[in-house]
Design an enzyme around this catalytic site. Structure first.
Site, PDB file in Angstrom:
ATOM      1  N   MET A 180      33.297  46.545  38.911  1.00 25.64           N
ATOM      2  CA  MET A 180      32.401  46.877  37.806  1.00 25.64           C
ATOM      3  C   MET A 180      30.971  47.128  38.298  1.00 25.64           C
ATOM      4  O   MET A 180      30.357  48.130  37.943  1.00 25.64           O
ATOM      5  CB  MET A 180      32.411  45.762  36.756  1.00 25.64           C
ATOM      6  CG  MET A 180      33.747  45.526  36.098  1.00 25.64           C
ATOM      7  SD  MET A 180      34.459  46.990  35.339  1.00 25.64           S
ATOM      8  CE  MET A 180      33.427  47.177  33.893  1.00 25.64           C
ATOM      9  N   ASP A 236      25.378  41.220  46.316  1.00 23.00           N
ATOM     10  CA  ASP A 236      26.649  40.496  46.436  1.00 23.00           C
ATOM     11  C   ASP A 236      26.460  39.340  47.407  1.00 23.00           C
ATOM     12  O   ASP A 236      25.358  39.135  47.931  1.00 23.00           O
ATOM     13  CB  ASP A 236      27.795  41.439  46.856  1.00 23.00           C
ATOM     14  CG  ASP A 236      29.132  40.951  46.294  1.00 23.00           C
ATOM     15  OD1 ASP A 236      29.568  39.854  46.671  1.00 23.00           O
ATOM     16  OD2 ASP A 236      29.740  41.665  45.470  1.00 23.00           O
ATOM     17  N   VAL A 286      29.479  39.344  38.287  1.00 27.21           N
ATOM     18  CA  VAL A 286      30.174  38.557  39.317  1.00 27.21           C
ATOM     19  C   VAL A 286      31.505  38.073  38.745  1.00 27.21           C
ATOM     20  O   VAL A 286      31.892  38.464  37.642  1.00 27.21           O
ATOM     21  CB  VAL A 286      29.305  37.364  39.808  1.00 27.21           C
ATOM     22  CG1 VAL A 286      28.021  37.864  40.458  1.00 27.21           C
ATOM     23  CG2 VAL A 286      28.982  36.399  38.679  1.00 27.21           C
ATOM     24  N   GLU A 329      34.562  36.252  36.929  1.00 23.85           N
ATOM     25  CA  GLU A 329      34.638  35.732  35.560  1.00 23.85           C
ATOM     26  C   GLU A 329      34.772  34.208  35.604  1.00 23.85           C
ATOM     27  O   GLU A 329      35.839  33.649  35.343  1.00 23.85           O
ATOM     28  CB  GLU A 329      35.839  36.399  34.853  1.00 23.85           C
ATOM     29  CG  GLU A 329      35.953  36.133  33.373  1.00 23.85           C
ATOM     30  CD  GLU A 329      34.950  36.891  32.513  1.00 23.85           C
ATOM     31  OE1 GLU A 329      33.947  37.376  33.052  1.00 23.85           O
ATOM     32  OE2 GLU A 329      35.172  36.999  31.296  1.00 23.85           O
ATOM     33  N   LYS A 378      28.646  32.333  37.314  1.00 18.11           N
ATOM     34  CA  LYS A 378      27.715  33.098  36.483  1.00 18.11           C
ATOM     35  C   LYS A 378      26.419  32.310  36.257  1.00 18.11           C
ATOM     36  O   LYS A 378      25.322  32.855  36.312  1.00 18.11           O
ATOM     37  CB  LYS A 378      28.368  33.487  35.156  1.00 18.11           C
ATOM     38  CG  LYS A 378      29.422  34.614  35.330  1.00 18.11           C
ATOM     39  CD  LYS A 378      29.871  35.184  34.018  1.00 18.11           C
ATOM     40  CE  LYS A 378      31.050  36.148  34.113  1.00 18.11           C
ATOM     41  NZ  LYS A 378      30.823  37.395  34.811  1.00 18.11           N
ATOM     42  N   SER A 405      33.922  39.761  30.272  1.00 18.93           N
ATOM     43  CA  SER A 405      34.860  40.348  29.310  1.00 18.93           C
ATOM     44  C   SER A 405      35.343  39.321  28.302  1.00 18.93           C
ATOM     45  O   SER A 405      35.814  39.691  27.242  1.00 18.93           O
ATOM     46  CB  SER A 405      36.068  40.984  29.996  1.00 18.93           C
ATOM     47  OG  SER A 405      36.151  40.706  31.329  1.00 18.93           O
ATOM     48  N   HIS A 452      28.683  44.752  27.818  1.00 20.01           N
ATOM     49  CA  HIS A 452      30.077  44.815  28.258  1.00 20.01           C
ATOM     50  C   HIS A 452      30.509  46.253  28.520  1.00 20.01           C
ATOM     51  O   HIS A 452      30.635  47.050  27.590  1.00 20.01           O
ATOM     52  CB  HIS A 452      30.950  44.148  27.177  1.00 20.01           C
ATOM     53  CG  HIS A 452      32.408  44.141  27.480  1.00 20.01           C
ATOM     54  ND1 HIS A 452      33.370  44.187  26.516  1.00 20.01           N
ATOM     55  CD2 HIS A 452      33.078  44.090  28.662  1.00 20.01           C
ATOM     56  CE1 HIS A 452      34.561  44.171  27.081  1.00 20.01           C
ATOM     57  NE2 HIS A 452      34.409  44.113  28.375  1.00 20.01           N
TER      58      HIS A 452
HETATM   59  P1  NAD Z   1      35.403  41.957  41.105  1.00 14.92           P
HETATM   60  O1  NAD Z   1      36.131  40.765  41.591  1.00 14.92           O
HETATM   61  O2  NAD Z   1      35.852  43.311  41.512  1.00 14.92           O
HETATM   62  O3  NAD Z   1      33.870  41.831  41.517  1.00 14.92           O
HETATM   63  C1  NAD Z   1      33.109  40.680  41.454  1.00 14.92           C
HETATM   64  C2  NAD Z   1      32.096  40.731  42.580  1.00 14.92           C
HETATM   65  O4  NAD Z   1      31.166  39.679  42.415  1.00 14.92           O
HETATM   66  C3  NAD Z   1      32.721  40.577  43.951  1.00 14.92           C
HETATM   67  O5  NAD Z   1      32.294  41.633  44.793  1.00 14.92           O
HETATM   68  C4  NAD Z   1      32.157  39.243  44.429  1.00 14.92           C
HETATM   69  O6  NAD Z   1      31.970  39.193  45.821  1.00 14.92           O
HETATM   70  C5  NAD Z   1      30.859  39.168  43.683  1.00 14.92           C
HETATM   71  N1  NAD Z   1      30.345  37.829  43.577  1.00 14.92           N
HETATM   72  C6  NAD Z   1      31.028  36.702  43.297  1.00 14.92           C
HETATM   73  N2  NAD Z   1      30.190  35.641  43.313  1.00 14.92           N
HETATM   74  C7  NAD Z   1      28.965  36.112  43.584  1.00 14.92           C
HETATM   75  C8  NAD Z   1      27.685  35.521  43.736  1.00 14.92           C
HETATM   76  N3  NAD Z   1      27.532  34.208  43.606  1.00 14.92           N
HETATM   77  N4  NAD Z   1      26.637  36.313  44.012  1.00 14.92           N
HETATM   78  C9  NAD Z   1      26.796  37.645  44.146  1.00 14.92           C
HETATM   79  N5  NAD Z   1      27.987  38.256  44.023  1.00 14.92           N
HETATM   80  C10 NAD Z   1      29.053  37.503  43.742  1.00 14.92           C
HETATM   81  O7  NAD Z   1      35.374  41.817  39.529  1.00 14.92           O
HETATM   82  P2  NAD Z   1      35.085  42.946  38.434  1.00 14.92           P
HETATM   83  O8  NAD Z   1      36.372  43.481  37.957  1.00 14.92           O
HETATM   84  O9  NAD Z   1      34.046  43.863  38.946  1.00 14.92           O
HETATM   85  O10 NAD Z   1      34.494  42.055  37.245  1.00 14.92           O
HETATM   86  C11 NAD Z   1      33.181  41.570  37.263  1.00 14.92           C
HETATM   87  C12 NAD Z   1      32.816  41.063  35.881  1.00 14.92           C
HETATM   88  O11 NAD Z   1      32.963  42.124  34.942  1.00 14.92           O
HETATM   89  C13 NAD Z   1      33.698  39.935  35.363  1.00 14.92           C
HETATM   90  O12 NAD Z   1      32.915  39.087  34.579  1.00 14.92           O
HETATM   91  C14 NAD Z   1      34.715  40.646  34.516  1.00 14.92           C
HETATM   92  O13 NAD Z   1      35.261  39.828  33.533  1.00 14.92           O
HETATM   93  C15 NAD Z   1      33.860  41.727  33.898  1.00 14.92           C
HETATM   94  N6  NAD Z   1      34.577  42.928  33.420  1.00 14.92           N
HETATM   95  C16 NAD Z   1      35.624  43.436  34.123  1.00 14.92           C
HETATM   96  C17 NAD Z   1      36.275  44.553  33.661  1.00 14.92           C
HETATM   97  C18 NAD Z   1      37.434  45.149  34.427  1.00 14.92           C
HETATM   98  O14 NAD Z   1      38.130  45.996  33.878  1.00 14.92           O
HETATM   99  N7  NAD Z   1      37.647  44.773  35.678  1.00 14.92           N
HETATM  100  C19 NAD Z   1      35.844  45.175  32.487  1.00 14.92           C
HETATM  101  C20 NAD Z   1      34.745  44.648  31.803  1.00 14.92           C
HETATM  102  C21 NAD Z   1      34.116  43.520  32.289  1.00 14.92           C
END
Ligand code: NAD
Length: 732
Positions: A333, A352, A409, A411, A416, A438, A459
């Site tokens: 995302m 990250d 980051v 979920e 968070k 989400s 979102h």
């Molecule tokens: P992802 O796992 O692909 O990415 C998360 C990233 O956050 C990773 O690169 C991780 O290294 C990084 N991260 C974790 N802890 C961290 C920290 N302390 N500091 C900095 N970076 C950190 O996940 P995603 O699919 O990109 O989802 C991210 C967020 O977006 C979640 O909250 C998810 O619920 C939400 N979301 C996801 C979707 C989807 O379809 N995947 C849709 C809407 C919202």
């Protein structure tokens, strides 16, 4: 005349300049339609005029077509009158443009169109009624008949002239899908005659009028033959037989517009042109009066346009120009968010845990930019400038100076909370902190914030660069100022915002979830998975509920279930499919499409197949579906989502029917032909909807029970659009 200016040159060529006063773009308003008749009369009767050139006085384009605001409003075509007189009046109103354009085409003098910008719908149809068409050489110019996209039929000759110019088969995608043509394509397809430099269009059109000017359209000539053959020629008949089958496959009969377009072309191409135009008008009116057209125009055109102008933005907060944004988490995302920001010229800091992970996030934008450059859609310099706006890092000090933060980051509440604290330490008082969670309620996440009034949910949907919707979530303490600023941000990155109040799954995930769950319920009842998914697709949803669940990931469904169980405690009601899901995810590692194993198996080559082991976990007792069962599955899948949307209204999670409808279609692909879940309920009628839900609740449980709000509305004879007081304004 207020919309047209006529200047006759010394050679007797009348230059007709189309320029609707007070509007940025020409549209075919009622006053324009009336004046086209006067223009034609002048060309025809003024002996000093030898021929004419029609062009636009707007820099924005030639003409964007009918004014859907007028057409879709209550005073629109088909809006009033009943009985024979009413029908006659409706036909005359619907036939007005065809009549005016046909008069132009048969005025006896040569008329050329000098198309100096986009020509859409009725705008292109005017040009098609001219005897010659010259277009400016600019690949950005779109020529299209997009009516089918909003459930309409091109009703000003488009269904008759386009197939007569390019053949039925070639015209099909332009008529049925509203596909647009660039000038070069239009020239190749013989839809236009010349493509010249932008400042030469009028001159080239005049030259044709003076030198070759032929005042007879090809279809009015004795030797005219339909390119590719008519419906009874060997080639032509195949087009209709195949076309019909393909149409059925792609629309499942949900879209009357496409079917009516096919009928208008089929019938119209067999008769003389004047009769063909009357056939077209009949189908145009028929289509226009369907609930599908009304719902689609309202949601996919009018409401979308209004939300795109920030109609939900609180007034009184000065415009907030977001220039720098920090994105926390460079995963799927975060990477997409950084890309769309950079495309909108926003400086983006992409953070990250490791430099490697941050760089990987930026590489997503690099890939997309590289592709655009290699396809000639972007210059290399522009590509570099866009990428230079993204700084991948692990250093929170770079957050300083950001107008907004988007947190994406993992979920996980603790993770968070940690990044919220780190980022806020760098932020100015005025900056907004948005979480892309989400599922986690915003009010809870805001507890980690020292400035909860500026904490909000932003979102996004995946893939971020393709999905047009952003759901903005208000926490209990979120200020109107933070909301206004977030809407300004969403509009700047060219997405459509909807605003909802905090709740489990907010609005979109909550309603979408019910579609998937209902599929699982059916499977637990013993209905064969293939039936569930086939009917699911036939409702107009992009995919069936089980395949959709595989796409989203089964472990995610499982985790959400577990979290809900934890949060709801005693109130949680275990569903019959829950143990099966747990077994598949936890014991068998079947996570969905992402690891090739879900409800389906995804072989390396070939199509996916239902996983044979599924029947052992959930035995199939209904392997054949009759019409009644299919109808019931269809109703359950759609009504379950719609009743959830109604609950969201009752709980105040969502308050604007436009946002509920647009959000549903853009956010989770809710069957577009309905105009959205709220338009579906309004269209069916509250009373009938409540009655059906009561029956379903009796048979399948309280998840279908209509909320008190629906009963009250049914009693009072209200609709969502009437009760919630939103009147769609005419297109500006
Ligand atoms: P992802 O796992 O692909 O990415 C998360 C990233 O956050 C990773 O690169 C991780 O290294 C990084 N991260 C974790 N802890 C961290 C920290 N302390 N500091 C900095 N970076 C950190 O996940 P995603 O699919 O990109 O989802 C991210 C967020 O977006 C979640 O909250 C998810 O619920 C939400 N979301 C996801 C979707 C989807 O379809 N995947 C849709 C809407 C919202």
């Amino acid at each position: 005349m207020e919309n047209f200016k006529i200047e006759v040159d010394s050679d007797g060529v009348a230059l007709v300049t189309f320029d609707v006063p007070g509007r940025t773009m020409n549209t075919l308003t009622a006053s324009v339609i009336k004046e086209i008749g006067e223009v034609v009369e002048t060309i025809k009767s003024d002996a000093a005029i030898k021929g004419a050139v029609i062009t636009s006085g707007k820099t924005t384009g030639f003409c964007a077509g009918a004014d859907l605001g007028e057409l879709g409003g209550s005073g629109g075509i088909g809006g009033g009158g009943s009985g024979e007189e009413g029908l006659k009046a409706a036909f005359e109103a619907g036939f007005a443009l065809n009549k005016a354009f046909r008069a132009l085409e048969t005025c006896g003098k040569p008329v050329a169109a000098a198309i100096n910008g986009l020509a859409m719908g009725g705008g292109l149809e005017i040009a098609l009624a001219c005897h010659y068409r010259v277009v400016a050489d600019n690949p950005k110019i779109q020529l299209a008949l997009p009516e089918a996209k909003v459930g309409l039929l091109p009703g000003a000759g488009g269904t008759q002239r386009l197939p007569r110019l390019m053949g039925v088969m070639n015209a099909a995608p332009y008529l049925l899908e509203g596909k647009s043509m660039k000038p070069a394509e239009a020239l190749g397809a013989k839809v236009v005659h010349e493509v010249v430099a932008a400042d030469q269009v009028v001159e080239a059109a005049k030259t044709w009028v003076k030198t070759k000017g032929d005042p007879v359209a090809p279809w009015d000539k004795k030797d005219f033959k339909l390119p590719g053959g008519g419906p009874y020629s060997p080639g032509g008949s195949q087009v209709f037989v195949m076309g019909n089958a393909m149409l059925r496959k792609s629309t499942y009969g949900n879209y009357p517009a496409q079917l009516n377009i096919m009928k208008a072309v089929y019938e119209g191409t067999q008769v003389p042109f004047d009769a063909a135009l009357r056939i077209e008008t009949r189908y145009f009116l028929k289509t226009m009066m369907t609930p599908q057209a009304k719902g689609m125009i309202r949601t996919l055109f009018l409401s979308l346009q209004e939300l795109g102008k920030g109609s939900g933005r609180p007034a009184g907060v000065p415009h907030y120009d977001v220039k720098k944004v920090a994105v926390l988490g460079a995963g799927m995302m975060g990477a997409g968010i950084a890309y769309v920001q950079a495309m909108a010229g926003i400086e983006s800091v992409l953070i990250d845990q490791t430099q490697e992970a941050a760089d990987k996030g930026k590489s997503y934008a690099e890939g997309l930019v590289k592709k655009a450059v290699s396809r000639g859609k972007m210059t290399a310099e522009k590509g570099e400038a866009i990428l230079a706006l993204i700084t991948p890092t692990t250093d929170y000090a770079l957050v300083k100076g950001s107008d907004l933060v988007v947190e994406a980051v993992f979920e996980n509440r603790e993770v968070k909370a940690d990044v919220t604290k780190k980022a806020e330490a760098q932020l100015a008082e005025t900056a907004v902190f948005g979480s892309n969670t989400s599922t986690l309620p915003i009010t809870g996440l805001a507890k980690a914030s020292v400035r909860p009034a500026s904490f909000i949910g932003i979102h996004f949907f995946s893939p971020v660069d393709k999905m047009g919707l952003v759901e903005i979530i208000m926490g209990e303490q979120t200020s109107q100022e933070a909301l206004a600023k977030s809407i300004d941000y969403v509009l700047k990155i060219k997405k459509t915002p909807i605003v909802v109040n905090d709740s489990r799954g907010f609005y979109t995930s909550r309603c979408f979830g019910t579609f998937v769950q209902e599929g699982l319920e059916m499977m637990a009842e013993g209905i064969a998975p293939a039936i569930i998914d086939n009917v699911g697709r036939a409702t107009g949803m992009p995919r069936g509920p089980l395949e959709m669940n595989d796409d989203v990931a089964l472990d995610l469904s499982y985790k959400i279930g577990e979290q809900t169980k934890k949060d709801l405690g005693d109130k949680y009601e275990e569903r019959p499919f829950a143990p099966v899901l747990e077994k598949m995810v936890v014991e068998m590692g079947r996570l969905g499409r992402k690891n090739g194993k879900g409800f389906y198996d995804y072989p390396e080559s070939g199509a996916k197949r239902i996983w044979p082991g599924l029947a052992e976990l959930m035995p199939v007792t209904t392997a054949d579906a009759d019409k009644a069962l299919i109808e019931e599955i269809r109703t359950r899948l759609l009504y379950r989502q719609a009743v959830e949307a109604a609950r969201c209204f009752e709980e105040g999670v969502i308050v604007d029917p436009r946002e509920a409808d647009v959000g549903a279609i853009l956010g989770w692909g809710f069957a577009p032909w309905t105009g959205g879940p709220v338009s579906l309920i309004d269209g069916v009628g509250l009373k009938a909807f409540v009655e059906t839900c009561d029956k379903l609740a009796q048979k399948y449980g309280k998840r279908f029970a209509p909320p008190a709000l629906l009963r009250e509305m049914a009693e009072k004879g209200e609709t969502f659009y009437s009760r919630f007081g939103v009147k769609t304004k005419a297109a500006a």
